[in-house]
Design a protein around this motif. Structure first.
Motif, mmCIF file in Angstrom:
data_model
loop_
_atom_site.group_PDB
_atom_site.id
_atom_site.type_symbol
_atom_site.label_atom_id
_atom_site.label_comp_id
_atom_site.label_asym_id
_atom_site.label_seq_id
_atom_site.Cartn_x
_atom_site.Cartn_y
_atom_site.Cartn_z
ATOM 1 N N LEU A 174 -7.382 -2.219 10.064
ATOM 2 C CA LEU A 174 -6.534 -0.943 10.133
ATOM 3 C C LEU A 174 -6.760 -0.106 8.776
ATOM 4 N N ARG A 175 -6.675 -0.570 7.504
ATOM 5 C CA ARG A 175 -6.620 0.145 6.691
ATOM 6 C C ARG A 175 -8.232 0.919 6.433
ATOM 7 N N LEU A 176 -9.051 -0.010 6.910
ATOM 8 C CA LEU A 176 -10.565 0.648 6.689
ATOM 9 C C LEU A 176 -10.876 1.942 7.396
ATOM 10 N N TYR A 177 -10.192 2.101 8.675
ATOM 11 C CA TYR A 177 -10.481 3.032 9.555
ATOM 12 C C TYR A 177 -9.233 3.984 9.271
ATOM 13 N N ASN A 178 -8.314 3.877 8.395
ATOM 14 C CA ASN A 178 -7.267 4.619 7.974
ATOM 15 C C ASN A 178 -6.279 4.924 9.111
ATOM 16 N N VAL A 179 -6.339 3.962 9.790
ATOM 17 C CA VAL A 179 -5.140 3.944 10.932
ATOM 18 C C VAL A 179 -3.881 3.847 10.015
ATOM 19 N N ILE A 180 -3.572 3.177 9.201
ATOM 20 C CA ILE A 180 -2.339 2.861 8.627
ATOM 21 C C ILE A 180 -2.425 3.180 7.049
ATOM 22 N N SER A 181 -1.371 3.713 6.218
ATOM 23 C CA SER A 181 -1.373 3.806 5.035
ATOM 24 C C SER A 181 -1.027 2.767 4.301
ATOM 25 N N GLU B 91 1.409 2.162 2.293
ATOM 26 C CA GLU B 91 2.713 2.083 2.389
ATOM 27 C C GLU B 91 3.236 1.208 3.475
ATOM 28 N N GLU B 92 2.501 1.422 4.626
ATOM 29 C CA GLU B 92 2.806 0.713 5.955
ATOM 30 C C GLU B 92 2.278 -0.649 6.008
ATOM 31 N N VAL B 93 1.383 -1.242 5.204
ATOM 32 C CA VAL B 93 0.766 -2.324 5.406
ATOM 33 C C VAL B 93 1.828 -3.507 5.495
#
Length: 204
Positions: free
Chosen positions: A12-19, A21-23
């Protein structure tokens, strides 16, 4: 499960789906989803082994919404919760399969109704309820209880006694979890008072 959780988050982080701060929020949500999925698969597995999948669906259709509104016993650890819930499902299915005379089910239903009506909702350490929430969940649990009771009466009167028995079993299961929660809470309170008394006596 932790590795799967981290793998999903990394993607999700790799494809910038979430920031960034949302991890943590997504970690918690994914972990809860995976846990619930494992629980559901285990329950279905137990029901399939017993040849009672339809019975599980009917009982769960009553127990799950009642438990969410009325509350009940929660194990302290994730492992304890998993073991207890699997054992509880297994026990409920065996009880629902047992040859119990009709008046005994009626008696159990009346007792369970009283427990849920007067004792719900029950909060816990992870879900403390304020006054408005208590009123909301109490009203919701009583509405569900009324609807299921009407269903039980209709099904018992019609030639669908077995389904009515399963609905009754779901109500009784929710009531027992409430009782178990209250007993656990009283036991913990008693232990706390004893510890405080011991501390007070040691200081005097």
């Amino acid at each position: 499960m932790i590795r799967l959780n981290e793998y999903i988050i990394q993607k999700l982080r790799l494809y910038n789906v979430i920031s960034e701060e949302e991890v943590e929020i997504y970690k918690f949500g994914i972990e809860c989803f995976i846990l619930k999925l494992i629980h559901c698969i285990s329950y279905i597995g137990i029901a399939l082994c017993l040849g009672m999948l339809p019975e599980l669906v009917v009982i769960g259709g009553v127990l799950i919404p009642l438990r969410r509104s009325a509350g009940g016993f929660h194990a302290k650890t994730k492992t304890g919760c998993y073991i207890f819930s699997c054992f509880y499902v297994f026990l409920l299915l065996l009880i629902s399969k047992a040859a119990i005379i009709q008046w005994a089910w009626w008696g159990a239903l009346v007792l369970a109704d009283g427990i849920i009506f007067f004792m719900s909702p029950a909060d816990n350490e992870n879900k403390k309820l304020d006054i408005l929430e208590i009123r909301h969940y109490r009203k919701k649990s009583r509405h569900i209880l009324l609807a299921v009771n009407i269903g039980c009466i209709v099904l018992f009167m019609l030639p669908f006694y077995k389904i009515g028995q399963l609905l009754c079993c779901g109500i009784c299961a929710a009531a027992f979890l409430l009782i178990l929660h209250k007993v656990t809470a009283l036991t913990q309170t008693s232990h706390l008072f004893k510890a405080l008394d011991a501390l007070k006596n040691s200081n005097s």
